[in-house]
Design a protein around this motif. Structure first.
Motif, PDB file in Angstrom:
ATOM      1  N   ILE A 184       0.846  -1.193   0.000  1.00 35.70           N
ATOM      2  CA  ILE A 184       0.000   0.000   0.000  1.00 35.70           C
ATOM      3  C   ILE A 184       0.884   1.247   0.000  1.00 35.70           C
ATOM      4  N   SER A 185       0.523   2.199  -0.801  1.00 34.52           N
ATOM      5  CA  SER A 185       1.291   3.443  -0.874  1.00 34.52           C
ATOM      6  C   SER A 185       1.383   4.095   0.496  1.00 34.52           C
ATOM      7  N   GLY A 186       2.601   4.468   0.894  1.00 33.74           N
ATOM      8  CA  GLY A 186       2.786   5.137   2.173  1.00 33.74           C
ATOM      9  C   GLY A 186       3.054   4.201   3.323  1.00 33.74           C
ATOM     10  N   VAL A 187       3.182   2.902   3.052  1.00 33.49           N
ATOM     11  CA  VAL A 187       3.480   1.924   4.103  1.00 33.49           C
ATOM     12  C   VAL A 187       4.779   1.219   3.762  1.00 33.49           C
ATOM     13  N   THR A 188       5.750   1.322   4.651  1.00 30.41           N
ATOM     14  CA  THR A 188       7.040   0.687   4.442  1.00 30.41           C
ATOM     15  C   THR A 188       7.140  -0.563   5.300  1.00 30.41           C
ATOM     16  N   ALA A 189       7.813  -1.571   4.789  1.00 28.73           N
ATOM     17  CA  ALA A 189       7.999  -2.806   5.552  1.00 28.73           C
ATOM     18  C   ALA A 189       9.008  -2.570   6.659  1.00 28.73           C
ATOM     19  N   ILE A 190       8.535  -2.050   7.782  1.00 30.36           N
ATOM     20  CA  ILE A 190       9.385  -1.804   8.943  1.00 30.36           C
ATOM     21  C   ILE A 190       8.808  -2.566  10.128  1.00 30.36           C
TER      22      ILE A 190
END
Length: 523
Positions: free
Chosen positions: A315-321
């Motif tokens: 999803i745009s704006g979500v980083t795998a952190i």
């Protein structure tokens, strides 16, 4: 400190071994390579052989092929699970029909994996009879053999649920006894061997194992209870389930404990946090755990988080952190039916147990849907379990996970007991048993009038979400077709009676040169 595991390559599977000169194979004892001939000479050699067998067992939760998870064979295409993101090779779990055939991807690989485990433990069992081995006591030998036999029965459990009648081999396969005329033993005969193995394990395994990941007496009793239910003997099932439940070393987790005790949460989820998984760390509910370790020889990895966690990072704006639980790939998802089984008060369906929201990089909360639309092929806004949350702070987008995991819990033994009690026409006791599980998670109590097999299956889904071998449970109760057709909008319309068993892999049939290997009906 975790037990360190040793990888040992044991050559030889059911239908073939590495080619070699037979005289050389029989006579030479290499000193710089581990083989059965120079490994199984001392008790420590048998311990290392067991470590190798356990590492093979733990592959159930790791990859096969490119990036598929082995246990998909035991869970996909059921009332509670569907394949939300799949490659063309997995289409047989979604469309069945002609896609499911003897050459379908993974059938032969899983067959071979299970018989590799069986051959590994058969080697341990056979070679333990060498009179020159200096065991410290008869008990030491018996416990080694009991672990091997418990693993063997576990492997045949997988094989019989997947393929029904299967070749039964109880001795080491070597270049000297290679066979090309295997017969499929009746499932009843295989199950009789499984019973004998688990009874032996029950007799000689300790109540508690000091080494995490090792099998104990209660695991054998649990599997015996399930086996007796499968063969239609609820009386024996009740006895074995009660023996496990009444063991004073084990109890349901009903209060907060462990690493996150002071943080918001619920007792149900405490047992899944990696620091809390082992019995020695206060987890009285775990019967058998799978230990993993990063950058340790034999430590192993799993892909449970990656398989079950919805792919939020797409999803745009979500980083795998780490705050978004790392990178999920959403290979398997829970059906709407499974997501909607929980009462509002049930901790097992709460935000602590099921991800119902996540954070964008800018701090905005994004809420998942609640399972109100038909299962799509993929849905990045779908809720997903928090049981397998994992991640490497140095590489949150990594594929593998290394958190320790419960594999078998006492709660499932309670569910087997309730099933036995219902079949014995004791619905009041069955309700009492189920309420012990439900009370722990703040679900409302039930009455005897509410208890039937479908309710127990619903309760299993609530309690064991993404844990149990759901396909096996439904097949055992002859409910797989009925419930999958009712509740799985992806594959329910395609499955037939034929699909209760998988086809025997074509390479197995082709390798059986001197006897025709019968194929399962309909393939």
């Amino acid at each position: 400190m975790k037990n360190k595991y040793l990888y040992i390559v044991l050559f030889g599977t059911l239908l073939g071994v590495s080619s070699c000169n037979e005289d050389t194979y029989l006579n030479e004892i290499p000193r710089n390579v581990l083989t059965a001939d120079n490994l199984y000479l001392t008790p420590s050699g048998f311990e290392n052989g067991l470590n190798a067998a356990y590492s093979l067992v733990r592959l159930e939760r790791d990859t096969y092929g490119k990036e598929n998870m082995r246990s998909v064979f035991a869970v996909a295409g059921t009332d509670t699970y569907y394949l939300s993101r799949f490659a063309s090779q997995d289409i047989f779990f979604t469309a069945w029909g002609s896609y499911m055939n003897s050459t379908s991807f993974g059938l032969n690989e899983n067959w071979t994996w299970l018989y590799q485990i069986i051959n590994s433990v058969n080697t341990i069992i056979d070679r333990s009879e060498n009179e020159s081995i200096k065991w410290s006591s008869q008990n030491q030998k018996n416990e080694i053999v009991a672990q091997a036999r418990c693993i063997r029965a576990w492997a045949y459990r997988h094989l019989t649920y997947c393929w029904g009648d299967v070749p039964l081999t109880l001795h080491e396969s070597t270049g000297a006894n290679i066979k090309t005329d295997w017969n499929r033993a009746p499932k009843t005969e295989v199950m009789k061997t499984m019973e004998e193995d688990w009874l032996f394990a029950e007799q000689y395994l300790p109540d508690i194992q000091l080494i995490p990941g090792r099998l104990n007496k209660v695991v054998a009793q649990h599997y015996l209870a399930e086996l007796y239910l499968a063969i239609g003997d609820p009386t024996k099932a009740e006895i074995k389930a009660m023996a496990a439940i009444n063991n004073p070393n084990y109890a349901l987790i009903t209060a907060r404990f462990g690493i996150n005790k002071s943080k918001p949460g619920v007792p149900f989820m405490d047992q899944f946090y990696t620091e809390n998984v082992f019995h020695k760390n206060g987890n009285t509910e775990v019967l058998w755990e799978f230990p993993y370790d990063r950058n340790v020889l034999g430590g192993g990895a799993n892909i449970m988080r990656r398989v079950w966690l919805v792919r939020y990072s797409s999803i745009s704006g979500v980083t795998a952190i780490m705050s978004t639980m790392g990178r999920g790939s959403d290979f398997l998802s829970v059906t709407n039916f499974g997501l909607n089984l929980y009462e509002a008060s049930d901790d097992r369906g709460s935000g602590y147990a099921i991800h119902r929201s996540f954070l964008k990089d800018n701090g905005t909360i994004v809420y998942t849907n609640v399972g109100t639309v038909l299962e799509p092929k993929t849905d990045t806004y779908r809720p997903s379990t928090a049981k397998w949350d994992d991640g490497d702070p140095n590489d949150p987008a990594a594929n593998n996970g290394y958190h320790d995991q419960p594999y078998l819990r006492l709660a499932e033994t309670y569910l087997l007991l309730a099933e036995a009690q219902l079949l014995l026409k004791k619905p009041d006791l069955a309700a009492e048993t189920l309420n012990k599980i439900r009370k722990r998670s703040n679900a409302s109590p039930i009455t005897a009038a509410q208890v039937n097999i479908d309710f127990i299956l619903d309760e299993r889904a609530r309690e064991l979400l993404t844990e149990e071998h759901r396909r096996y449970t439904l097949l055992r109760l002859n409910k797989w077709i009925e419930r999958t057709k009712l509740f799985n909008n992806q594959c329910g319309s395609y499955i037939t009676e034929r699909d209760k068993l998988y086809p025997i892999p074509q390479p197995v049939i082709d390798a059986n040169l001197d006897s025709k290997m019968p194929q399962n009906s309909g393939y």
